[in-house]
Design a protein around this motif. Structure first.
Motif, PDB file in Angstrom:
ATOM      1  N   ALA A 244       0.658  -1.655   0.132  1.00 48.24           N
ATOM      2  CA  ALA A 244      -0.170  -0.044  -0.126  1.00 48.24           C
ATOM      3  C   ALA A 244       1.013   0.903  -0.308  1.00 48.24           C
ATOM      4  O   ALA A 244       0.264   2.386  -0.010  1.00 48.24           O
ATOM      5  CB  ALA A 244      -1.108   0.199   1.033  1.00 48.24           C
ATOM      6  N   VAL A 245       1.903   1.335   0.992  1.00 49.77           N
ATOM      7  CA  VAL A 245       3.129   2.248   0.876  1.00 49.77           C
ATOM      8  C   VAL A 245       3.577   2.603  -1.029  1.00 49.77           C
ATOM      9  O   VAL A 245       4.117   3.632  -0.899  1.00 49.77           O
ATOM     10  CB  VAL A 245       3.738   2.186   1.986  1.00 49.77           C
ATOM     11  N   GLU A 246       3.847   2.067  -1.281  1.00 47.25           N
ATOM     12  CA  GLU A 246       4.412   2.239  -3.125  1.00 47.25           C
ATOM     13  C   GLU A 246       5.656   2.619  -2.216  1.00 47.25           C
ATOM     14  O   GLU A 246       5.473   4.043  -3.610  1.00 47.25           O
ATOM     15  CB  GLU A 246       3.653   2.738  -3.500  1.00 47.25           C
ATOM     16  N   VAL A 247       6.892   1.829  -2.240  1.00 47.28           N
ATOM     17  CA  VAL A 247       8.423   2.061  -2.355  1.00 47.28           C
ATOM     18  C   VAL A 247       9.036   1.548  -2.712  1.00 47.28           C
ATOM     19  O   VAL A 247       8.929   0.151  -2.863  1.00 47.28           O
ATOM     20  CB  VAL A 247       8.426   3.208  -0.668  1.00 47.28           C
ATOM     21  N   ASP A 248      10.340   1.936  -3.617  1.00 43.93           N
ATOM     22  CA  ASP A 248      10.861   0.909  -4.607  1.00 43.93           C
ATOM     23  C   ASP A 248      11.864   0.119  -2.700  1.00 43.93           C
ATOM     24  O   ASP A 248      11.880   0.485  -1.920  1.00 43.93           O
ATOM     25  CB  ASP A 248      11.901   1.487  -4.594  1.00 43.93           C
ATOM     26  N   ASP A 249      12.620  -0.711  -2.985  1.00 41.61           N
ATOM     27  CA  ASP A 249      13.590  -1.558  -2.461  1.00 41.61           C
ATOM     28  C   ASP A 249      14.486  -0.951  -1.698  1.00 41.61           C
ATOM     29  O   ASP A 249      14.476  -1.039  -0.038  1.00 41.61           O
ATOM     30  CB  ASP A 249      14.432  -3.079  -3.333  1.00 41.61           C
ATOM     31  N   ALA A 250      15.305   0.058  -2.030  1.00 45.07           N
ATOM     32  CA  ALA A 250      15.800   0.832  -0.912  1.00 45.07           C
ATOM     33  C   ALA A 250      15.314   1.740  -0.650  1.00 45.07           C
ATOM     34  O   ALA A 250      16.106   1.259   1.338  1.00 45.07           O
ATOM     35  CB  ALA A 250      16.724   1.497  -1.554  1.00 45.07           C
ATOM     36  N   THR A 251      14.222   2.032  -0.460  1.00 40.69           N
ATOM     37  CA  THR A 251      13.864   2.937   0.145  1.00 40.69           C
ATOM     38  C   THR A 251      13.113   2.126   1.769  1.00 40.69           C
ATOM     39  O   THR A 251      12.964   2.369   2.892  1.00 40.69           O
ATOM     40  CB  THR A 251      12.666   4.006   0.249  1.00 40.69           C
ATOM     41  N   TRP A 252      12.425   0.756   1.150  1.00 44.99           N
ATOM     42  CA  TRP A 252      12.127   0.408   2.069  1.00 44.99           C
ATOM     43  C   TRP A 252      13.302  -0.473   3.604  1.00 44.99           C
ATOM     44  O   TRP A 252      12.927  -0.616   4.754  1.00 44.99           O
ATOM     45  CB  TRP A 252      11.772  -1.272   1.689  1.00 44.99           C
ATOM     46  N   ALA A 253      14.177  -0.996   2.698  1.00 47.66           N
ATOM     47  CA  ALA A 253      16.039  -1.077   3.251  1.00 47.66           C
ATOM     48  C   ALA A 253      16.067   0.070   4.084  1.00 47.66           C
ATOM     49  O   ALA A 253      16.690   0.027   5.489  1.00 47.66           O
ATOM     50  CB  ALA A 253      16.331  -1.180   2.605  1.00 47.66           C
ATOM     51  N   ARG A 254      16.603   1.347   3.718  1.00 47.54           N
ATOM     52  CA  ARG A 254      16.586   2.496   4.890  1.00 47.54           C
ATOM     53  C   ARG A 254      15.381   2.639   6.088  1.00 47.54           C
ATOM     54  O   ARG A 254      15.873   2.905   6.761  1.00 47.54           O
ATOM     55  CB  ARG A 254      16.276   3.866   3.916  1.00 47.54           C
ATOM     56  N   GLY A 255      13.884   2.434   5.417  1.00 52.71           N
ATOM     57  CA  GLY A 255      13.178   2.446   7.043  1.00 52.71           C
ATOM     58  C   GLY A 255      13.310   1.598   7.936  1.00 52.71           C
ATOM     59  O   GLY A 255      12.931   1.895   8.607  1.00 52.71           O
ATOM     60  N   ARG A 256      13.587   0.154   7.150  1.00 53.92           N
ATOM     61  CA  ARG A 256      14.558  -0.773   8.582  1.00 53.92           C
ATOM     62  C   ARG A 256      15.035   0.266   9.298  1.00 53.92           C
ATOM     63  O   ARG A 256      15.204  -0.492  10.126  1.00 53.92           O
ATOM     64  CB  ARG A 256      14.761  -2.356   7.723  1.00 53.92           C
ATOM     65  N   GLY A 257      16.096   0.732   8.275  1.00 56.86           N
ATOM     66  CA  GLY A 257      17.717   1.572   9.440  1.00 56.86           C
ATOM     67  C   GLY A 257      16.854   2.546  10.240  1.00 56.86           C
ATOM     68  O   GLY A 257      17.661   2.349  11.740  1.00 56.86           O
ATOM     69  N   TRP A 258      16.053   2.833   9.192  1.00 55.22           N
ATOM     70  CA  TRP A 258      15.326   3.853  10.441  1.00 55.22           C
ATOM     71  C   TRP A 258      14.919   3.753  11.823  1.00 55.22           C
ATOM     72  O   TRP A 258      14.476   3.970  12.868  1.00 55.22           O
ATOM     73  CB  TRP A 258      14.629   5.120   9.613  1.00 55.22           C
ATOM     74  N   ALA A 259      14.073   2.626  11.324  1.00 54.97           N
ATOM     75  CA  ALA A 259      13.164   1.561  12.993  1.00 54.97           C
ATOM     76  C   ALA A 259      14.424   0.958  14.063  1.00 54.97           C
ATOM     77  O   ALA A 259      14.516   1.536  15.141  1.00 54.97           O
ATOM     78  CB  ALA A 259      12.481   0.398  12.182  1.00 54.97           C
ATOM     79  N   LEU A 260      15.957   0.626  13.475  1.00 58.78           N
ATOM     80  CA  LEU A 260      16.099   0.196  14.196  1.00 58.78           C
ATOM     81  C   LEU A 260      17.014   1.133  14.882  1.00 58.78           C
ATOM     82  O   LEU A 260      17.125   1.467  16.399  1.00 58.78           O
ATOM     83  CB  LEU A 260      18.010  -0.530  13.004  1.00 58.78           C
ATOM     84  N   ALA A 261      17.949   2.871  14.221  1.00 60.36           N
ATOM     85  CA  ALA A 261      18.077   3.701  15.027  1.00 60.36           C
ATOM     86  C   ALA A 261      17.218   3.897  15.932  1.00 60.36           C
ATOM     87  O   ALA A 261      17.664   4.383  16.909  1.00 60.36           O
ATOM     88  CB  ALA A 261      18.382   4.698  13.557  1.00 60.36           C
ATOM     89  N   PHE A 262      16.284   4.158  15.477  1.00 57.16           N
ATOM     90  CA  PHE A 262      14.971   5.062  16.415  1.00 57.16           C
ATOM     91  C   PHE A 262      14.698   4.142  17.954  1.00 57.16           C
ATOM     92  O   PHE A 262      15.373   4.491  19.044  1.00 57.16           O
ATOM     93  CB  PHE A 262      13.530   4.637  16.237  1.00 57.16           C
ATOM     94  N   GLY A 263      14.679   2.371  17.351  1.00 57.27           N
ATOM     95  CA  GLY A 263      14.718   1.359  18.661  1.00 57.27           C
ATOM     96  C   GLY A 263      16.023   1.571  19.581  1.00 57.27           C
ATOM     97  O   GLY A 263      15.902   1.361  20.141  1.00 57.27           O
ATOM     98  N   LEU A 264      16.887   1.582  18.587  1.00 56.15           N
ATOM     99  CA  LEU A 264      18.015   1.871  19.442  1.00 56.15           C
ATOM    100  C   LEU A 264      18.413   2.698  20.518  1.00 56.15           C
ATOM    101  O   LEU A 264      18.857   2.847  22.166  1.00 56.15           O
ATOM    102  CB  LEU A 264      19.242   1.341  18.665  1.00 56.15           C
ATOM    103  N   THR A 265      17.627   4.507  20.159  1.00 57.81           N
ATOM    104  CA  THR A 265      18.552   5.718  19.920  1.00 57.81           C
ATOM    105  C   THR A 265      16.862   5.960  21.421  1.00 57.81           C
ATOM    106  O   THR A 265      17.565   6.092  22.776  1.00 57.81           O
ATOM    107  CB  THR A 265      18.501   6.193  19.503  1.00 57.81           C
ATOM    108  N   ALA A 266      16.723   5.097  21.459  1.00 55.40           N
ATOM    109  CA  ALA A 266      15.346   5.745  22.137  1.00 55.40           C
ATOM    110  C   ALA A 266      14.697   4.831  23.519  1.00 55.40           C
ATOM    111  O   ALA A 266      14.782   5.260  24.611  1.00 55.40           O
ATOM    112  CB  ALA A 266      13.671   5.096  21.937  1.00 55.40           C
TER     113      ALA A 266
END
Length: 293
Positions: A244-266
């Motif tokens: 539904a969100v309609e993003v490419d593979d690289a954007t999806w992978a960066r989003g996973r990186g954002w989730a990791l960065a948020f999770g670790l630092t928070a």
């Protein structure tokens, strides 16, 4: 939670409302329990809410929301907060503040949805719709730049959480290194919510009903708004969101990186002072590492 956090209570809110919005002075003020870190929320009567910055660093969110929410709302498929009053410093409170219409519902940390699959599709469509809105004049989002800018904080969190035995530091470090090696966003900036966590989503009758807290709203790389796939969703519902969100593979992978960065630092920052947010953060890291493996 913060060294520079100001004191806010019901009595202060009552004084501010009476002085600046006398038409609402007789309405009862009730604190709203929340794991929010930047703003305090109070219910004003049954149809209004007062939102006040807790720290100097969140003051700019007031004008940002008041300016942009009315422009974005007509284009979005889910309810969002509607500003109805702009407060100014006074009564011993040094920051601007806002009054909003009250949105019924419970946040998804306190009341998980029964239809998470449906929510995955609805939230993906919300993100896609937000991304399509004209960005002319839009401010930079707090999370609109490269996730690599969080490198120092992420590495400190990996070190300390690993030493405390609450994190597989080697696994987290490997996924983070993969994130840093990803191609960066080279397209035009798009609108982002910037903080799609369970506490910023409201449900009613088991379904997703509203998106709140637009303090991080702005333009930039669309990746960070996909982090809801790991902060909220499950492996079984993640695919529906991605479609539904309609993003490419690289954007999806960066989003996973954002989730990791948020999770670790928070989790690193809030594990003592805000256990609710720390639990959301810990879950996000676990989902990312499981997904990576």
């Amino acid at each position: 939670m913060h060294a520079d956090e100001v004191d806010i209570d019901e009595a202060l809110v009552e004084r501010l409302v009476a002085a600046q919005f006398p038409q609402w002075a007789d309405l009862p003020v009730t604190a709203v329990r929340s794991a929010g870190t930047d703003n305090a929320m109070y219910r004003l009567g049954s149809r209004l809410a007062v939102r006040l910055p807790r720290v100097p660093g969140s003051v700019d969110q007031v004008a940002r929301e008041n300016r942009w929410l009315p422009r974005l709302a007509p284009h979005l498929p889910l309810a969002v907060p509607a500003p109805v009053g702009a407060g100014v410093p006074g009564e011993g409170f040094a920051f601007p503040w806002s009054v909003y219409g009250w949105l019924d519902g419970e946040d998804l940390f306190d009341a998980p949805l029964t239809d998470l699959g449906g929510a995955a599709v609805e939230l993906g469509r919300f993100v896609a719709a937000l991304r399509r809105i004209d960005t002319t004049g839009g401010p930079r989002s707090f999370r609109g730049g490269p996730v690599a800018a969080r490198d120092a904080g992420v590495r400190a969190a990996i070190r300390d959480l690993g030493a405390d035995g609450v994190l597989d530091a080697d696994a987290a470090g490997a996924v983070w290194e993969e994130t840093l090696a990803l191609p960066q966003w080279e397209g035009a900036p798009v609108w982002l919510h910037g903080d799609l966590l369970p506490g910023n989503l409201l449900g009613r009758e088991g379904r997703l009903a509203a998106v709140i807290d637009f303090g991080c709203v702005g333009v930039g790389d669309p990746a960070c708004d996909t982090m809801a796939a790991w902060t909220l969703l499950t492996p079984e519902t993640r695919g529906a969101f991605r479609e539904a969100v309609e993003v490419d593979d690289a954007t999806w992978a960066r989003g996973r990186g954002w989730a990791l960065a948020f999770g670790l630092t928070a989790e690193h920052y809030y594990r003592v002072t805000n256990p609710v947010l720390a639990a959301v953060a810990h879950r996000a890291v676990a989902q990312v590492l499981s997904d990576a493996l």
